[in-house]
Write a protein that holds these residues in place. Sequence first.
Motif, PDB file in Angstrom:
ATOM      1  N   ASP A 101      -0.552   0.410  -2.020  1.00 35.24           N
ATOM      2  CA  ASP A 101       0.678   0.225  -1.603  1.00 35.24           C
ATOM      3  C   ASP A 101       2.050   0.673  -2.225  1.00 35.24           C
ATOM      4  OD1 ASP A 101       0.202   0.186   0.556  1.00 35.24           O
ATOM      5  OD2 ASP A 101       1.737  -1.880   1.031  1.00 35.24           O
ATOM      6  N   ALA A 102       1.645   0.081  -3.781  1.00 31.71           N
ATOM      7  CA  ALA A 102       1.820   1.019  -5.193  1.00 31.71           C
ATOM      8  C   ALA A 102       2.192   2.716  -4.837  1.00 31.71           C
ATOM      9  CB  ALA A 102       1.769   0.456  -6.162  1.00 31.71           C
ATOM     10  N   PHE A 103       1.318   2.808  -4.578  1.00 33.23           N
ATOM     11  CA  PHE A 103       0.758   4.488  -4.654  1.00 33.23           C
ATOM     12  C   PHE A 103       0.826   4.999  -3.745  1.00 33.23           C
ATOM     13  CE2 PHE A 103      -1.654   2.864  -8.544  1.00 33.23           C
ATOM     14  CZ  PHE A 103      -1.444   3.402  -9.177  1.00 33.23           C
ATOM     15  N   TYR A 104       1.347   4.537  -2.452  1.00 34.14           N
ATOM     16  CA  TYR A 104       1.146   5.237  -1.352  1.00 34.14           C
ATOM     17  C   TYR A 104       2.696   5.261  -0.757  1.00 34.14           C
ATOM     18  CZ  TYR A 104       1.494   5.306   3.745  1.00 34.14           C
ATOM     19  OH  TYR A 104       1.494   5.507   5.314  1.00 34.14           O
ATOM     20  N   ILE A 105       3.629   6.505  -0.475  1.00 35.99           N
ATOM     21  CA  ILE A 105       4.463   6.820  -0.213  1.00 35.99           C
ATOM     22  C   ILE A 105       4.681   6.843   1.201  1.00 35.99           C
ATOM     23  CG2 ILE A 105       7.011   7.948  -0.580  1.00 35.99           C
ATOM     24  CD1 ILE A 105       5.524   8.300  -3.042  1.00 35.99           C
ATOM     25  N   PRO A 106       5.173   6.269   2.393  1.00 37.04           N
ATOM     26  CA  PRO A 106       5.631   6.754   3.670  1.00 37.04           C
ATOM     27  C   PRO A 106       6.242   7.371   3.953  1.00 37.04           C
ATOM     28  CG  PRO A 106       6.740   4.087   3.563  1.00 37.04           C
ATOM     29  CD  PRO A 106       5.647   4.798   1.975  1.00 37.04           C
ATOM     30  N   LYS A 107       5.855   7.805   5.566  1.00 37.10           N
ATOM     31  CA  LYS A 107       6.967   8.876   5.702  1.00 37.10           C
ATOM     32  C   LYS A 107       7.717  10.378   4.451  1.00 37.10           C
ATOM     33  CE  LYS A 107       8.665   5.605   8.110  1.00 37.10           C
ATOM     34  NZ  LYS A 107      10.295   4.684   9.158  1.00 37.10           N
TER      35      LYS A 107
ATOM     36  N   PHE B 153       5.666  -0.441   0.168  1.00 39.03           N
ATOM     37  CA  PHE B 153       7.395   0.287  -0.602  1.00 39.03           C
ATOM     38  C   PHE B 153       7.917   0.256  -0.006  1.00 39.03           C
ATOM     39  CE2 PHE B 153       9.008   4.035  -0.634  1.00 39.03           C
ATOM     40  CZ  PHE B 153       9.475   4.828  -2.356  1.00 39.03           C
ATOM     41  N   GLU B 154       8.089   0.018   1.263  1.00 44.61           N
ATOM     42  CA  GLU B 154       9.775  -0.228   2.003  1.00 44.61           C
ATOM     43  C   GLU B 154      10.168  -1.448   1.519  1.00 44.61           C
ATOM     44  OE1 GLU B 154       8.991   2.593   5.822  1.00 44.61           O
ATOM     45  OE2 GLU B 154       7.841   0.680   5.597  1.00 44.61           O
ATOM     46  N   ARG B 155       9.230  -2.135   1.818  1.00 47.83           N
ATOM     47  CA  ARG B 155       9.918  -4.023   1.276  1.00 47.83           C
ATOM     48  C   ARG B 155      10.052  -4.275   0.098  1.00 47.83           C
ATOM     49  NH1 ARG B 155       6.316  -8.489   3.072  1.00 47.83           N
ATOM     50  NH2 ARG B 155       5.053  -6.991   2.910  1.00 47.83           N
ATOM     51  N   TRP B 156       9.324  -3.427  -1.323  1.00 47.54           N
ATOM     52  CA  TRP B 156      10.283  -3.462  -2.279  1.00 47.54           C
ATOM     53  C   TRP B 156      10.683  -1.790  -3.038  1.00 47.54           C
ATOM     54  CZ3 TRP B 156       6.149  -7.285  -4.924  1.00 47.54           C
ATOM     55  CH2 TRP B 156       6.174  -7.802  -4.592  1.00 47.54           C
ATOM     56  N   ASP B 157      11.833  -2.138  -3.693  1.00 47.25           N
ATOM     57  CA  ASP B 157      11.913  -0.303  -4.465  1.00 47.25           C
ATOM     58  C   ASP B 157      11.269  -0.465  -5.270  1.00 47.25           C
ATOM     59  OD1 ASP B 157      13.065  -2.568  -6.592  1.00 47.25           O
ATOM     60  OD2 ASP B 157      15.206  -2.459  -6.388  1.00 47.25           O
TER      61      ASP B 157
END
Length: 240
Positions: A11-17, A81-85
């Motif tokens: 998730d450190a490399f995943y950008i959702p939406k 990513f959504e929970r942590w900035d």
Amino acid sequence: MRLSARKAWHDAFYIPKDDALARARTPKKKAEEKGPKEPGQVYSQGWYRNLYEETEKGRVLSGRKPLVTASDSLKGGYDFFERWDAMWRSRIQAAIKTLPKPLRSFGAIMYAPATEFSAEDCERVHEYLQNEFFKALDKDRLLAMQGKRIVRLKLLMYAAMRHHRDVVFGGGSTLGGPAAISRFLYHLYGERLPSVQNWAEHWAADWDKMLGILDVMERKALAPVANEIGLMSEEQEGAA
């Protein structure tokens, strides 16, 4: 409960939406919703949550917290990513950068989104696996080994890497047994494994060694990520 190091890496490399339609569908917040309307309500500003309280002089800023607290991490339904900035995401990426290249490539092909790794990463991991595997072999056995078998062992390492990645993503291996492994190698590299009917005698020991090396690589690759998650958890608990 904390996020696993595997998921944090991904998730450190995943950008959702990240597509234009998703952004267009996302409702925009009204300007008046930025500030708390009730005592104790919080909202995000920068990398922290501003905490407000009502006093005789009106609402005042009483403190700040990181965007994610230990209790927040118990909540599901959101990705890392959504929970942590971006600050926390950058800390995970910085931890990954401390690894030597073979382990960074290992993590990239095992945990990162598919767009984040390359053929070069695969070859780097394969080369590392080769070195570790043949280094551990008995020298007499290696000298007596036919060249054709050495080639097949090197190809089998690709199947071991695929197997490990399948297991990491939780869906179980797509290589369901010796026959499936042989078909995988034939479809990708034009080479079949002989004697798959006698897998336990001809290939099982070498296969298990390959998986063991990959397990060791995983522990080494995830260690700095897990350590960084632990440090952030302690910081959040201290700020709570």
